[in-house]
Design a protein around this motif. Structure first.
Motif: not given
Length: 226
Positions: A31-50
């Protein structure tokens, strides 16, 4: 020095220090515990000022995410101007997402609450219980991972999981149980419910000794682990 492991993906979990933890059941039985860096990306929509206010707020967070404006395509509305937010760690990503929901109203989020296991598997082309080849470097870090199974197959080889079954000696909705029956492929045990501290100590010892991959419980949610 990097080396190859072949086995089955048992689970994918987030870790604040390591990024992603992949538990692998090796063909060799390990049984092996393996690791890996992992960047996550999400997006936000709103008006320009917000969006400008959100970007300023994110610049003050730790760890500081990478942000930038981009154009995304929404299924029904077509191209949209959105703020792209990249976070270095999936744990931090959820924390930042929760802070944003508390701090701002009237924001539309995309890809912000996708479960990590789905996000990781989709990006890496693997899936739960997939037979994989993994190149592993120092500190058990995944250098590359490749599925050897086809997710569209109707039948494929399953991993040799260690399974423990836990059940009371009677239906709790009909009569109070008097003991727990613990079953593995090695032995069967009956633990009395009369002495709760001793029961927990014995149960812990069995789990530590057998180290199951899966625990199946009868009336688990409603009675055993409420």
């Amino acid at each position: 020095m990097p080396h190859d492991l072949t086995g089955w993906v048992l689970s994918v979990e987030a870790d604040e220090e390591d990024g992603v933890v992949v538990w692998l059941i090796g063909e060799d039985g390990g049984r092996y515990r393996l690791v890996q860096p992992f960047k996550t990306v999400f997006y936000i929509e709103a008006d320009a000022e917000r969006l400008a206010a959100v970007r300023k707020y994110l610049a003050e967070q730790f760890p500081k995410p990478v942000t930038g404006y981009t154009v995304g395509r929404e299924l029904y509305r077509g191209p949209l101007q959105v703020l792209r937010v990249e976070v270095a760690n999936p744990v931090a990503q959820q924390r930042i997402f929760n802070r944003l929901k508390e701090q701002f109203n009237h924001l539309t989020y995309y890809n912000a609450n996708i479960p990590l296991s789905i996000r990781y598997c989709a990006e890496k082309g693997v899936f739960s219980m997939a037979h994989c080849r993994v190149q592993v470097g120092g500190a058990h870090r995944i250098m590359s991972i490749q599925a050897l199974d086809n997710p569209w197959e109707l039948s494929y080889q399953l991993p040799p999981v260690r399974q423990m079954t836990v059940e009371p000696d009677s239906d709790p909705s009909h009569a109070p149980p008097t003991c727990l029956k613990i079953t593995t492929d090695q032995a069967k045990h009956e633990l009395s419910l009369d002495d709760k501290p001793n029961l927990l100590a014995q149960f812990r010892e069995l789990i530590q000794a057998y180290d199951p991959d899966l625990i199946l419980a009868y009336w688990g949610d409603s009675w055993l682990f409420p």
